[in-house]
Design a protein around this motif. Structure first.
Motif, PDB file in Angstrom:
ATOM      1  N   TRP A  43      34.189 -55.870  23.592  1.00  0.00           N
ATOM      2  CA  TRP A  43      34.238 -57.293  23.646  1.00  0.00           C
ATOM      3  C   TRP A  43      35.829 -57.502  23.235  1.00  0.00           C
ATOM      4  O   TRP A  43      36.252 -58.432  24.160  1.00  0.00           O
ATOM      5  CB  TRP A  43      33.494 -57.988  22.657  1.00  0.00           C
ATOM      6  CG  TRP A  43      33.502 -59.458  23.023  1.00  0.00           C
ATOM      7  CD1 TRP A  43      32.709 -60.272  23.735  1.00  0.00           C
ATOM      8  CD2 TRP A  43      34.517 -60.418  22.360  1.00  0.00           C
ATOM      9  NE1 TRP A  43      33.275 -61.703  23.576  1.00  0.00           N
ATOM     10  CE2 TRP A  43      34.337 -61.660  22.728  1.00  0.00           C
ATOM     11  CE3 TRP A  43      35.463 -60.172  21.366  1.00  0.00           C
ATOM     12  CZ2 TRP A  43      35.046 -62.821  22.459  1.00  0.00           C
ATOM     13  CZ3 TRP A  43      36.087 -61.250  21.012  1.00  0.00           C
ATOM     14  CH2 TRP A  43      36.068 -62.597  21.429  1.00  0.00           C
ATOM     15  N   LEU A  77      28.238 -59.278  33.710  1.00  0.00           N
ATOM     16  CA  LEU A  77      27.910 -59.947  32.608  1.00  0.00           C
ATOM     17  C   LEU A  77      27.148 -61.259  32.647  1.00  0.00           C
ATOM     18  O   LEU A  77      27.347 -61.823  33.831  1.00  0.00           O
ATOM     19  CB  LEU A  77      29.346 -60.226  31.715  1.00  0.00           C
ATOM     20  CG  LEU A  77      30.075 -59.049  31.332  1.00  0.00           C
ATOM     21  CD1 LEU A  77      31.427 -59.288  30.642  1.00  0.00           C
ATOM     22  CD2 LEU A  77      29.254 -58.035  30.396  1.00  0.00           C
ATOM     23  N   VAL A  96      28.559 -57.998  26.089  1.00  0.00           N
ATOM     24  CA  VAL A  96      29.506 -57.351  26.605  1.00  0.00           C
ATOM     25  C   VAL A  96      29.178 -55.976  26.471  1.00  0.00           C
ATOM     26  O   VAL A  96      29.479 -55.152  25.461  1.00  0.00           O
ATOM     27  CB  VAL A  96      30.960 -57.892  26.373  1.00  0.00           C
ATOM     28  CG1 VAL A  96      31.980 -56.877  26.867  1.00  0.00           C
ATOM     29  CG2 VAL A  96      31.000 -59.427  26.491  1.00  0.00           C
TER      30      VAL A  96
END
Length: 170
Positions: A43, A77, A96
């Protein structure tokens, strides 16, 4: 060294750090969270690239690499195309997933190429251009670039810290 060279040097440190943070990284390392609300390396690196892409594309008056070059589809995503990770919940952060580090490295490289194109056009007039007058003093393109570098370096440092925690655990 002039201002353009200085900014280019700073932005070129980012992909180097991204590579070192992902060197030899597998899925477990990329998604390791020291606690349930901590940001994992995957992330942090995605967010760092998204911030650069969003902010510099806006300065350049162009479409983000994220959508223009198909990175949004590659990452797959469940977020809005304009989402850069700012203010995401812990649950969203966990969505993520980057199984192959070359994905985030490739995106960072594409963002760096776009940043290079913009920086090639930068002169003193551009650096002094007001891009946000909601602040006192108003934010210029130069201040925005420095802000992006600072934010990204902070997130890369956090990723390095998370990697260190992962490597030192028993």
């Amino acid at each position: 060294m002039d201002t353009r060279e200085l900014l280019t040097d700073a932005f070129h440190r980012i992909p180097e750090l991204t590579r070192s943070l992902t060197d030899g990284a597998g899925s477990e390392l990329l998604h390791y969270r020291p606690d349930r609300d901590a940001n994992p390396i995957a992330w942090l690196l995605w967010h760092a690239a998204r911030v650069q892409d969003d902010h510099v594309a806006a300065l350049a008056g162009r479409e983000q690499v994220w959508t223009a070059q198909g990175w949004m589809e590659r990452f797959d995503l469940p977020f809005d195309p304009q989402d850069i990770g700012y203010g995401q919940s812990s649950e969203e952060v966990g969505q993520v997933r980057v199984e192959d580090p070359s994905l985030v490295v490739g995106y960072q490289d594409a963002v760096t190429a776009m940043v290079d194109e913009y920086l090639a056009t930068v002169d003193d007039q551009e650096l002094g251009r007001v891009v946000d007058d909601a602040w006192d003093p108003p934010v210029t393109a130069g201040v925005r670039l420095v802000s992006v570098i600072g934010d990204v370096m902070q997130h890369l440092g956090q990723a390095g810290y998370v990697r260190g925690l992962y490597e030192r655990r028993g």
